[in-house]
Design a protein around this motif. Sequence first.
Motif, short mmCIF file in Angstrom:
data_model
loop_
_atom_site.label_atom_id
_atom_site.label_comp_id
_atom_site.label_asym_id
_atom_site.label_seq_id
_atom_site.Cartn_x
_atom_site.Cartn_y
_atom_site.Cartn_z
N GLU A 91 0.86 -1.18 0.00
CA GLU A 91 0.00 0.00 0.00
C GLU A 91 0.89 1.23 0.00
N PHE A 92 0.60 2.15 -0.90
CA PHE A 92 1.47 3.31 -1.04
C PHE A 92 0.77 4.55 -0.50
N THR A 93 1.47 5.25 0.35
CA THR A 93 0.90 6.45 0.97
C THR A 93 1.85 7.62 0.75
N VAL A 94 1.29 8.74 0.37
CA VAL A 94 2.11 9.95 0.26
C VAL A 94 1.42 11.06 1.05
N THR A 95 2.19 11.74 1.89
CA THR A 95 1.65 12.83 2.69
C THR A 95 2.15 14.15 2.12
N VAL A 96 1.22 15.03 1.84
CA VAL A 96 1.60 16.32 1.24
C VAL A 96 1.04 17.44 2.10
N THR A 97 1.54 18.66 1.86
CA THR A 97 1.04 19.80 2.62
C THR A 97 -0.35 20.17 2.14
N LEU A 98 -1.09 20.83 3.02
CA LEU A 98 -2.45 21.20 2.68
C LEU A 98 -2.49 22.18 1.51
N GLU A 99 -1.50 23.07 1.43
CA GLU A 99 -1.49 24.09 0.38
C GLU A 99 -1.42 23.44 -1.01
N SER A 100 -0.66 22.35 -1.10
CA SER A 100 -0.49 21.75 -2.43
C SER A 100 -1.43 20.57 -2.65
N ALA A 140 -6.23 15.13 9.92
CA ALA A 140 -5.60 14.76 8.66
C ALA A 140 -6.69 14.32 7.70
N MET A 141 -6.54 14.70 6.44
CA MET A 141 -7.44 14.23 5.39
C MET A 141 -6.80 13.02 4.73
N VAL A 142 -7.62 12.06 4.34
CA VAL A 142 -7.11 10.86 3.68
C VAL A 142 -7.92 10.62 2.41
N TYR A 143 -7.24 10.54 1.29
CA TYR A 143 -7.91 10.27 0.01
C TYR A 143 -7.43 8.92 -0.51
N GLU A 144 -8.36 8.06 -0.84
CA GLU A 144 -8.00 6.76 -1.42
C GLU A 144 -8.26 6.82 -2.92
N LEU A 145 -7.20 6.74 -3.69
CA LEU A 145 -7.33 6.85 -5.14
C LEU A 145 -7.06 5.51 -5.80
N ALA A 146 -7.67 5.30 -6.96
CA ALA A 146 -7.43 4.08 -7.72
C ALA A 146 -7.72 4.38 -9.18
N THR A 147 -7.35 3.44 -10.01
CA THR A 147 -7.77 3.53 -11.41
C THR A 147 -8.99 2.65 -11.59
N ASP A 199 -8.49 -0.89 -11.67
CA ASP A 199 -7.98 -1.43 -10.42
C ASP A 199 -6.52 -1.88 -10.51
N LYS A 200 -5.76 -1.27 -11.39
CA LYS A 200 -4.36 -1.67 -11.53
C LYS A 200 -3.50 -1.11 -10.40
N LYS A 201 -3.82 0.07 -9.92
CA LYS A 201 -2.98 0.66 -8.89
C LYS A 201 -3.81 1.50 -7.92
N HIS A 202 -3.31 1.55 -6.71
CA HIS A 202 -3.95 2.32 -5.64
C HIS A 202 -2.95 3.32 -5.08
N LEU A 203 -3.47 4.42 -4.59
CA LEU A 203 -2.59 5.40 -3.94
C LEU A 203 -3.38 6.11 -2.85
N ARG A 204 -2.74 6.28 -1.69
CA ARG A 204 -3.38 7.00 -0.60
C ARG A 204 -2.67 8.34 -0.45
N VAL A 205 -3.44 9.40 -0.48
CA VAL A 205 -2.87 10.75 -0.31
C VAL A 205 -3.37 11.30 1.00
N LYS A 206 -2.44 11.75 1.83
CA LYS A 206 -2.83 12.32 3.13
C LYS A 206 -2.38 13.77 3.19
N ALA A 207 -3.07 14.55 4.00
CA ALA A 207 -2.63 15.94 4.22
C ALA A 207 -3.02 16.34 5.63
N PRO A 208 -2.10 16.89 6.40
CA PRO A 208 -2.45 17.37 7.74
C PRO A 208 -3.27 18.66 7.67
#
Lengths: 188, 178
Positions: free
Chosen positions: A26-35, A68-75, A78-87
């Motif tokens: 499972e892949f998670t990336v945390t980014v700033t709220l501004e971006s 924190a916000m959590v977004y669960e993205l996929a295609t 269903d080939k790939k999943h990505l979790r994007v978080k932001a504080p």
Amino acid sequence: MSAADIQSIQGKFSNAVLDHKEFREEFTVTVTLESLHAVLQFCKETLGYDFLIDISSLDHFGDDPRFAMVYELATVDDKKHLRVKAPVAEEESVPSACDLWLAADWHEREVYDMMGIPFTNHPNLKRILMWEGYPFYPLRKDFPLAGRPSDMPDVAFSGVAPLEGGPFVTSCGTDDVVRREPRARDQK
Amino acid sequence: METTEISPTFAAYDSKIEGNVIFTRVDAAMNWMRKNSLWPMPMGLACCAIELMATASSRFDISRFGMEVMRFSPRQSDVMIVAGTVTYKMALAVKRVWDQMPEPKWCIAMGACASSGGMYRSYAVLQGIDKLIPVDVYISGCPPRPEALIEGLMKLQRKIEGTSAMMEQKKELLEDLA
Ligand code: SF4
């Protein structure tokens, strides 16, 4: 695949990525709220995450930033999943993702209703589970399970549920069946 | 030509209609009619509603008691069966439907949730529909068996039997007449 995507997010938004990790594929990336909105847009339009599975939020009560916000993205295939978080700090608001995925509409309303995080540019930001005018945000950590009394004359009211010593919770990890039974444990 | 002597007791009416006339009190007649055609308003809110549906279907068949006419319009129903978990948000709709039902009306709280909030001791659930509307019969169980619901409805019938329908509901009319 998602690992390469995280690299391209890092390449494009080098200052915005706070953290990224892989746990059991499972892949998670945390980014700033501004971006956040720019990253989500990049994920959808360039990396092909055309399917928003879920939006949720976390309450790290006592920490700063608190939420924190959590977004669960996929295609769609269903080939790939990505979790994007932001504080998100208290009093901050989050840019709505409704312009990217229509599915974001109700998810964001739920986050707003239960956690009290406001969204900007949301087409219809009002409560979805509780009634309009309910003064609390029930999923925040400092809100008691039994609820709090509230009253809006001619609209609605709420009371405190009698817990009788509850909530009744199991002690997992105990071999003893008697101890494992759901029981009232002291609630602070 | 028959020459039987007519006894003074039966002299009041024509002997031809004898056997087709019943003497009773207005109350008793009204109660009898009411209790045998209770039209339920199915307020199915959660799992208990499934048992309510089973009760209405062929196996348990509440039409034996004249209660099979589930009305989805509050204007046509007599007894509201609150079957399920009443959340605070839904409580408003339940109250509104109840207010729209014409008198005389009765309410049955079916199951633990409707009676007391059940296992949902939480901020979102009304702890018993009796906080909002008057309940005549509570039925225990999670969910109650259809037999229990039928027993509850029969209890309600017995309750209706015992009311003085005329005196309570037509009070003003009776006072005007007197
Ligand atoms: S009493 Fe039990 S079966 Fe009935 S609505 Fe509540 S949880 Fe469901």
